[in-house]
Design a protein around this motif. Structure first.
Motif, mmCIF file in Angstrom:
data_model
loop_
_atom_site.group_PDB
_atom_site.id
_atom_site.type_symbol
_atom_site.label_atom_id
_atom_site.label_comp_id
_atom_site.label_asym_id
_atom_site.label_seq_id
_atom_site.Cartn_x
_atom_site.Cartn_y
_atom_site.Cartn_z
ATOM 1 N N SER A 55 -37.637 -2.487 -28.853
ATOM 2 C CA SER A 55 -38.616 -3.470 -28.395
ATOM 3 C C SER A 55 -38.133 -4.248 -27.175
ATOM 4 C CB SER A 55 -38.932 -4.460 -29.528
ATOM 5 O OG SER A 55 -39.448 -3.774 -30.635
ATOM 6 N N GLY A 56 -36.929 -3.946 -26.705
ATOM 7 C CA GLY A 56 -36.384 -4.646 -25.548
ATOM 8 C C GLY A 56 -35.672 -5.938 -25.900
ATOM 9 N N ARG A 57 -35.478 -6.192 -27.207
ATOM 10 C CA ARG A 57 -34.777 -7.412 -27.639
ATOM 11 C C ARG A 57 -33.278 -7.153 -27.692
ATOM 12 N NH1 ARG A 57 -39.073 -7.318 -31.698
ATOM 13 N NH2 ARG A 57 -37.528 -6.207 -32.919
ATOM 14 N N PRO A 58 -32.463 -8.106 -27.230
ATOM 15 C CA PRO A 58 -31.007 -7.945 -27.294
ATOM 16 C C PRO A 58 -30.525 -7.788 -28.732
ATOM 17 C CG PRO A 58 -31.608 -9.815 -25.910
ATOM 18 C CD PRO A 58 -32.865 -9.364 -26.588
ATOM 19 N N VAL A 59 -29.542 -6.901 -28.946
ATOM 20 C CA VAL A 59 -28.975 -6.690 -30.279
ATOM 21 C C VAL A 59 -27.732 -7.546 -30.504
ATOM 22 C CG1 VAL A 59 -29.898 -4.352 -30.469
ATOM 23 C CG2 VAL A 59 -27.570 -4.689 -29.623
ATOM 24 N N GLY A 60 -27.319 -8.305 -29.495
ATOM 25 C CA GLY A 60 -26.161 -9.182 -29.644
ATOM 26 C C GLY A 60 -24.852 -8.576 -29.176
ATOM 27 N N VAL A 61 -24.931 -7.461 -28.469
ATOM 28 C CA VAL A 61 -23.722 -6.794 -27.987
ATOM 29 C C VAL A 61 -23.879 -6.509 -26.495
ATOM 30 C CG1 VAL A 61 -22.264 -4.737 -28.197
ATOM 31 C CG2 VAL A 61 -23.330 -5.711 -30.227
ATOM 32 N N THR A 62 -22.822 -6.747 -25.742
ATOM 33 C CA THR A 62 -22.793 -6.340 -24.337
ATOM 34 C C THR A 62 -21.771 -5.209 -24.200
ATOM 35 O OG1 THR A 62 -21.127 -7.992 -23.778
ATOM 36 C CG2 THR A 62 -23.423 -8.604 -23.419
ATOM 37 N N ALA A 63 -21.991 -4.387 -23.214
ATOM 38 C CA ALA A 63 -21.067 -3.290 -22.920
ATOM 39 C C ALA A 63 -20.755 -3.345 -21.433
ATOM 40 C CB ALA A 63 -21.691 -1.953 -23.294
ATOM 41 N N VAL A 76 -7.509 19.694 -21.179
ATOM 42 C CA VAL A 76 -8.087 20.862 -20.507
ATOM 43 C C VAL A 76 -7.959 20.697 -18.985
ATOM 44 C CG1 VAL A 76 -9.677 21.651 -22.305
ATOM 45 C CG2 VAL A 76 -10.369 19.788 -20.814
ATOM 46 N N PRO A 77 -6.732 20.608 -18.479
ATOM 47 C CA PRO A 77 -6.562 20.357 -17.037
ATOM 48 C C PRO A 77 -7.120 21.467 -16.144
ATOM 49 C CG PRO A 77 -4.454 20.859 -18.081
ATOM 50 C CD PRO A 77 -5.479 20.737 -19.169
ATOM 51 N N ALA A 78 -7.187 22.682 -16.653
ATOM 52 C CA ALA A 78 -7.696 23.808 -15.862
ATOM 53 C C ALA A 78 -9.173 23.662 -15.531
ATOM 54 C CB ALA A 78 -7.449 25.121 -16.608
ATOM 55 N N GLU A 79 -9.886 22.813 -16.271
ATOM 56 C CA GLU A 79 -11.315 22.618 -16.017
ATOM 57 C C GLU A 79 -11.576 21.697 -14.831
ATOM 58 O OE1 GLU A 79 -13.413 21.543 -19.584
ATOM 59 O OE2 GLU A 79 -12.789 23.375 -20.612
ATOM 60 N N GLY A 80 -10.541 21.176 -14.236
ATOM 61 C CA GLY A 80 -10.714 20.326 -13.055
ATOM 62 C C GLY A 80 -10.959 18.872 -13.419
ATOM 63 N N ASP A 81 -11.367 18.124 -12.400
ATOM 64 C CA ASP A 81 -11.553 16.687 -12.578
ATOM 65 C C ASP A 81 -12.742 16.335 -13.467
ATOM 66 O OD1 ASP A 81 -9.386 15.974 -11.061
ATOM 67 O OD2 ASP A 81 -10.534 15.583 -9.236
ATOM 68 N N GLN A 82 -12.549 15.291 -14.229
ATOM 69 C CA GLN A 82 -13.612 14.646 -14.996
ATOM 70 C C GLN A 82 -13.541 13.164 -14.644
ATOM 71 O OE1 GLN A 82 -13.658 15.457 -19.197
ATOM 72 N NE2 GLN A 82 -13.363 17.649 -18.914
ATOM 73 N N ILE A 83 -14.484 12.411 -15.156
ATOM 74 C CA ILE A 83 -14.500 10.977 -14.924
ATOM 75 C C ILE A 83 -13.891 10.293 -16.140
ATOM 76 C CG2 ILE A 83 -15.929 8.968 -14.399
ATOM 77 C CD1 ILE A 83 -15.760 11.235 -12.204
ATOM 78 N N HIS A 84 -12.755 9.652 -15.936
ATOM 79 C CA HIS A 84 -12.034 8.934 -16.989
ATOM 80 C C HIS A 84 -12.444 7.469 -16.845
ATOM 81 C CE1 HIS A 84 -7.828 7.979 -18.861
ATOM 82 N NE2 HIS A 84 -8.820 7.634 -19.651
ATOM 83 N N PHE A 85 -13.167 6.931 -17.843
ATOM 84 C CA PHE A 85 -13.677 5.562 -17.724
ATOM 85 C C PHE A 85 -13.193 4.690 -18.864
ATOM 86 C CE2 PHE A 85 -16.770 7.778 -20.291
ATOM 87 C CZ PHE A 85 -17.190 6.859 -21.237
ATOM 88 N N ASP A 86 -13.110 3.401 -18.590
ATOM 89 C CA ASP A 86 -12.747 2.389 -19.583
ATOM 90 C C ASP A 86 -14.003 1.604 -19.916
ATOM 91 O OD1 ASP A 86 -9.877 2.902 -19.400
ATOM 92 O OD2 ASP A 86 -10.019 1.991 -17.418
ATOM 93 N N ILE A 87 -14.189 1.314 -21.205
ATOM 94 C CA ILE A 87 -15.387 0.598 -21.638
ATOM 95 C C ILE A 87 -14.993 -0.496 -22.625
ATOM 96 C CG2 ILE A 87 -15.860 2.210 -23.531
ATOM 97 C CD1 ILE A 87 -18.891 1.865 -22.838
ATOM 98 N N ARG A 88 -15.762 -1.578 -22.592
ATOM 99 C CA ARG A 88 -15.531 -2.689 -23.519
ATOM 100 C C ARG A 88 -16.875 -3.110 -24.106
ATOM 101 N NH1 ARG A 88 -12.584 -6.765 -20.703
ATOM 102 N NH2 ARG A 88 -14.490 -7.256 -19.589
ATOM 103 N N PHE A 89 -16.881 -3.353 -25.414
ATOM 104 C CA PHE A 89 -18.043 -3.887 -26.117
ATOM 105 C C PHE A 89 -17.678 -5.276 -26.618
ATOM 106 C CE2 PHE A 89 -18.736 0.654 -26.437
ATOM 107 C CZ PHE A 89 -20.108 0.793 -26.309
ATOM 108 N N GLU A 90 -18.609 -6.209 -26.522
ATOM 109 C CA GLU A 90 -18.397 -7.568 -27.016
ATOM 110 C C GLU A 90 -19.674 -8.061 -27.665
ATOM 111 O OE1 GLU A 90 -17.586 -9.636 -23.369
ATOM 112 O OE2 GLU A 90 -15.438 -9.391 -23.596
ATOM 113 N N GLY A 91 -19.531 -8.924 -28.681
ATOM 114 C CA GLY A 91 -20.703 -9.578 -29.229
ATOM 115 C C GLY A 91 -20.767 -9.598 -30.733
#
Length: 183
Positions: A55-63, A76-91
């Motif tokens: 419904s578009g209402r906040p669930v109380g968590v931010t990412a 799997v280094p032979a598959e080449g580059d991937q995107i290694h990302f860091d994520i944080r959840f709060e709430g």
């Protein structure tokens, strides 16, 4: 000779009839279901988002994507580059286990790859509420940013009216962005 029905007996008959009709109505017997399906509007992607329900209402968590880099996955280094990302959840809603889509995009915000990230993957019983993950992207050298889609994707029951006219339907989370789509 005409027989008279006592008022108490008539009242009992009417009460019994209305109860039976109510039970039939609640069970769906003889009633046309007006099942309807709809898809929630996709929220605006960002590096830091407040997760919202159908419904578009906040669930109380931010990412938040706190960083990213292009490098081969160590398993799997032979598959080449991937995107290694860091994520944080709060709430406060961390226990609700929301899930969001993480997308690698180019400079024009064209999707090069996406995956769904469940907050439960990051949340430990006592924290920390951060983690690092890998994302496959088409042409990783073109990745300019890693964005989060704020819509909660954790709804496991995605039955539609076509699947189940009685229990299906309702508002469903938007589909994951496809490669080539602009956010």
């Amino acid at each position: 000779m005409e027989r008279e029905v006592a008022p108490v007996t008539l009242a009992r008959i009417l009460a019994g009839t209305s109860s039976a009709l109510a039970v039939l109505g609640l069970s769906g017997c003889g009633v046309l279901w007006s099942c309807s399906d709809s898809t929630a509007e996709r929220g605006k992607a960002g590096v830091r988002v407040e997760i919202v329900d159908e419904s578009g209402r906040p669930v109380g968590v931010t990412a938040e994507v706190t960083g990213w880099r292009r490098e081969p996955h160590p398993q799997v280094p032979a598959e080449g580059d991937q995107i290694h990302f860091d994520i944080r959840f709060e709430g406060a809603g961390q226990g609700s286990e929301p899930a969001i889509d993480v997308c690698a995009v180019d400079e024009k915000r064209v999707v090069l790859g996406c995956q769904t990230m469940y907050s439960a993957q990051v949340f430990g019983p006592k924290g920390p509420y951060t983690g690092d993950y890998y994302l496959e992207a088409d042409r990783p050298e073109r990745v300019d940013e890693v964005l989060l889609i704020p819509n909660d994707q954790s709804t496991h029951d995605r039955r539609t009216c076509e699947d189940d006219i009685k229990d299906g339907g309702g508002v469903h989370p938007p589909d994951m962005p496809e490669r080539g789509e602009q956010l």
